[in-house]
Design a protein around this motif. Structure first.
Motif, mmCIF file in Angstrom:
data_model
loop_
_atom_site.group_PDB
_atom_site.id
_atom_site.type_symbol
_atom_site.label_atom_id
_atom_site.label_comp_id
_atom_site.label_asym_id
_atom_site.label_seq_id
_atom_site.Cartn_x
_atom_site.Cartn_y
_atom_site.Cartn_z
ATOM 1 N N ARG A 361 19.349 -35.241 83.259
ATOM 2 C CA ARG A 361 20.702 -35.699 82.958
ATOM 3 C C ARG A 361 20.644 -37.116 82.411
ATOM 4 O O ARG A 361 19.908 -37.968 82.937
ATOM 5 C CB ARG A 361 21.561 -35.670 84.221
ATOM 6 C CG ARG A 361 23.033 -35.979 83.984
ATOM 7 C CD ARG A 361 23.853 -35.637 85.226
ATOM 8 N NE ARG A 361 23.709 -36.644 86.252
ATOM 9 C CZ ARG A 361 24.526 -37.683 86.419
ATOM 10 N NH1 ARG A 361 25.542 -37.861 85.574
ATOM 11 N NH2 ARG A 361 24.345 -38.532 87.398
ATOM 12 N N ALA A 362 21.401 -37.373 81.362
ATOM 13 C CA ALA A 362 21.435 -38.697 80.752
ATOM 14 C C ALA A 362 22.389 -39.598 81.515
ATOM 15 O O ALA A 362 23.553 -39.241 81.737
ATOM 16 C CB ALA A 362 21.857 -38.596 79.294
ATOM 17 N N LEU A 363 21.905 -40.770 81.915
ATOM 18 C CA LEU A 363 22.741 -41.790 82.534
ATOM 19 C C LEU A 363 23.151 -42.858 81.524
ATOM 20 O O LEU A 363 24.177 -43.498 81.669
ATOM 21 C CB LEU A 363 21.999 -42.454 83.695
ATOM 22 C CG LEU A 363 21.576 -41.538 84.839
ATOM 23 C CD1 LEU A 363 20.827 -42.328 85.901
ATOM 24 C CD2 LEU A 363 22.780 -40.831 85.441
ATOM 25 N N HIS A 364 22.308 -43.069 80.532
ATOM 26 C CA HIS A 364 22.631 -43.981 79.436
ATOM 27 C C HIS A 364 21.898 -43.465 78.204
ATOM 28 O O HIS A 364 20.662 -43.521 78.137
ATOM 29 C CB HIS A 364 22.191 -45.412 79.753
ATOM 30 C CG HIS A 364 22.458 -46.370 78.633
ATOM 31 N ND1 HIS A 364 23.725 -46.780 78.288
ATOM 32 C CD2 HIS A 364 21.609 -46.989 77.757
ATOM 33 C CE1 HIS A 364 23.655 -47.626 77.275
ATOM 34 N NE2 HIS A 364 22.384 -47.763 76.927
ATOM 35 N N PRO A 375 17.863 -48.437 74.284
ATOM 36 C CA PRO A 375 17.334 -47.888 75.538
ATOM 37 C C PRO A 375 17.984 -46.589 75.973
ATOM 38 O O PRO A 375 19.130 -46.286 75.609
ATOM 39 C CB PRO A 375 17.621 -49.009 76.537
ATOM 40 C CG PRO A 375 18.788 -49.737 75.979
ATOM 41 C CD PRO A 375 18.652 -49.659 74.496
ATOM 42 N N PHE A 376 17.230 -45.834 76.767
ATOM 43 C CA PHE A 376 17.695 -44.601 77.392
ATOM 44 C C PHE A 376 17.415 -44.678 78.891
ATOM 45 O O PHE A 376 16.424 -45.271 79.324
ATOM 46 C CB PHE A 376 16.952 -43.376 76.848
ATOM 47 C CG PHE A 376 17.331 -42.964 75.449
ATOM 48 C CD1 PHE A 376 18.252 -41.958 75.230
ATOM 49 C CD2 PHE A 376 16.754 -43.592 74.354
ATOM 50 C CE1 PHE A 376 18.595 -41.566 73.944
ATOM 51 C CE2 PHE A 376 17.079 -43.216 73.065
ATOM 52 C CZ PHE A 376 18.005 -42.196 72.860
ATOM 53 N N LEU A 377 18.270 -44.021 79.658
ATOM 54 C CA LEU A 377 18.010 -43.818 81.084
ATOM 55 C C LEU A 377 18.382 -42.385 81.431
ATOM 56 O O LEU A 377 19.518 -41.946 81.197
ATOM 57 C CB LEU A 377 18.818 -44.786 81.949
ATOM 58 C CG LEU A 377 18.625 -44.638 83.464
ATOM 59 C CD1 LEU A 377 17.173 -44.908 83.854
ATOM 60 C CD2 LEU A 377 19.570 -45.569 84.227
ATOM 61 N N TYR A 378 17.422 -41.662 81.976
ATOM 62 C CA TYR A 378 17.629 -40.288 82.414
ATOM 63 C C TYR A 378 17.345 -40.195 83.911
ATOM 64 O O TYR A 378 16.669 -41.050 84.490
ATOM 65 C CB TYR A 378 16.686 -39.331 81.673
ATOM 66 C CG TYR A 378 16.930 -39.216 80.194
ATOM 67 C CD1 TYR A 378 18.014 -38.497 79.693
ATOM 68 C CD2 TYR A 378 16.051 -39.811 79.278
ATOM 69 C CE1 TYR A 378 18.217 -38.369 78.330
ATOM 70 C CE2 TYR A 378 16.256 -39.684 77.913
ATOM 71 C CZ TYR A 378 17.342 -38.962 77.446
ATOM 72 O OH TYR A 378 17.543 -38.841 76.097
#
Length: 511
Positions: A361-364, A375-378
């Motif tokens: 699931r993507a948080l950012h 940036p990405f946060l999963y």
């Protein structure tokens, strides 16, 4: 040289044993800004010439005193510093790295050279040992035995994309090999050929100033795969230092192993550097840890081999708060320039791969474009993480994956499932020591450096540093590419039995 600045014309050529030479063709550099320049392409023929010159230089260079080699390393550092403004400018234009980062990396590079000069003066790297003869021992006498570490011969070094100075032409591999007494042939990285050229000029200036054999150093720019393959397969090359991708490094490692005379390949390949956030620390200072994680993840656009790409925490409200704080922190980070178009493309593909994982699931989530990284946060459950090994593969850039485990047992299971790493981190408080005792013996076998309550970006160049780990972090778990211990890669032990004193190596006489 005028006012401490670089004034020489751009060469765009290879440096082969003191001579600037052209290749069979050219390639155009792809700088972050400005027009690209033409640089000569490497070839197997140039590799052969450089390596043969290195072999011819080896008997002379390896016989120098430790003081003479130390003076050479220090002179290289001086010549690099004299070209500081030019190195900063061309490195910034080629890579997009901020000028302050280039200045800092230059300081690290010259510091490494000076550290190795100090190290070999002390002679600790020689590991000299003496077992005196026991002629009256029964039932058999013991001979006199003296041991010393001796240089192995010409070394091949592959420049890294993400460190145009500290892991490239005059970086740690080159510095440690020259300190050991081994001539070096560098395969320059096509991401920053102009930077490599200026550094090569500095090394040549040091060679000429001290009247050393010209074959002690050569730089071969760019080139297709044949150049690198020819270098690791050349029969006169005795070891290889490499920092780069898992795919490219493993291919070269296999070539080294298949040679008629196999040689060691010291490759640093890939690492996700897991961070385990233990329960007491999470409850007490989760936001603080999240802030530090965001800073480490996004430092230098995430283009560090010690980037902590995975955080592991027990599911619950403290982890919810940790995730929210990390996502908010990443939302404040703007686009950052990546080192090459290819690295930026690989980052986008890696981000998509992780995001498409089952249960992820993507948080950012962001939309990086061109040569920029955002940036990405999963997040993913421990169960889904354990069932998808691809989620534990490195994504080179500012991407974080939070693994929510059900409890301590599953956290231990995640640690056990990890492949070899450069680093592993525990965020812990006093109440976490029981869980830390369960994790420590597992992580000791997984990583070359264990951290408590810190972040792995930032590798000190010291005596006690280890920058390496079990495969795929590196191809030789017993070695490090950073710190004074890295010199041991280019040495081999030789024992002299009942050898006449006057014929011993100078550093063994009088023992």
């Amino acid at each position: 040289m005028a006012d401490g600045g670089y004034v020489g014309p751009a060469q765009g050529r290879h440096l082969i044993a003191g001579e600037w030479v052209s290749g069979e063709g050219t390639f155009r550099s792809s700088p972050w800004t400005g027009e690209g320049r033409e640089f000569a392409v490497g070839s197997p023929a140039l590799v052969d010439r450089a390596v043969r010159e290195a072999e011819a230089a080896f008997p002379i260079y390896s016989a120098l005193t430790r003081e003479e080699r130390a003076a050479f390393l220090e002179r290289i550092a001086e010549e690099i510093d004299a070209r500081g403004p030019a190195i900063t400018e061309v490195g910034h234009l080629e890579t997009g790295l901020p000028k302050a980062r280039m200045e800092g990396e230059r300081g690290r590079t010259t510091g490494q050279l000076r550290l190795f000069a100090s190290h070999i003066r002390k002679g600790d790297h020689l590991d000299r040992r003496h077992d005196a003869a026991l002629p009256d021992r029964q039932p058999l006498p013991r001979p006199d035995l003296k041991l010393i570490q001796l240089p192995i011969g010409p070394v091949a070094v592959f420049g890294a994309s993400n460190f145009p100075l500290a892991f490239s032409v005059a970086g740690g591999d080159t510095a440690s090999a020259l300190a050991a007494g081994c001539p070096v042939v560098v395969k320059g990285h096509s991401a920053h050929p102009g930077t490599g050229e200026v550094v090569a000029e500095a090394i040549l200036a040091a060679i000429e100033a001290l009247d050393l054999p010209l074959g002690v150093f050569s730089l071969i720019q760019g080139g297709d795969r044949r150049t690198g393959e020819a270098l690791v397969q050349h029969p006169l090359i005795k070891a290889v230092g490499f920092t780069g991708s898992l795919t490219g490094g493993r291919a070269l490692f296999d070539l080294c192993a298949r040679r008629p005379e196999p040689i060691p390949f010291f490759g640093e390949l890939g690492s996700v550097n897991p961070m385990f956030v233990l329960p007491e620390a999470l409850r007490a200072r989760g936001n603080q840890i999240a802030t530090g994680w965001v800073g480490s993840l996004t430092m230098g656009a995430g283009q560090f081999c010690t980037n902590p790409g995975i955080a592991v925490a027990i599911d619950g409200e403290p982890t919810d708060a940790f995730a929210r704080h990390a996502a908010d922190g990443l939302a404040a980070v703007g686009p950052q320039t990546m080192l090459t178009d290819g690295i930026a493309s690989a980052y986008r593909e890696g981000s998509q791969r992780v995001g498409a994982g089952q249960g992820v699931r993507a948080l950012h989530a962001t939309e990086p474009s061109g040569r920029n990284a955002t940036p990405f946060l999963y997040e993913v459950s421990g169960e889904h993480f354990l069932s998808q090994p691809d989620l534990a593969h490195e994504v080179f850039g500012p991407l974080g994956l939070l693994v929510r485990v059900t409890g301590e047992d599953q956290m231990v299971a995640v640690a056990e499932a990890m492949e070899g790493q450069l680093t592993a981190t525990l965020q812990l408080d006093g109440g976490d020591h029981a869980l830390a005792r369960r994790l420590t013996p597992i992580l000791e076998r997984k990583a070359g450096r264990l951290l408590a309550n810190g972040f792995p970006t930032g590798v000190e160049v010291t005596d006690a540093m280890v920058h390496g780990g079990p495969y795929p972090a590196s191809t030789n778990f017993g070695a490090t590419s950073v710190g004074t211990l890295s010199i041991r890669r280019w040495l081999r032990p030789v024992s002299f039995q009942n050898w006449p004193e006057e014929l011993l190596p100078e550093d063994l006489k009088g023992m």
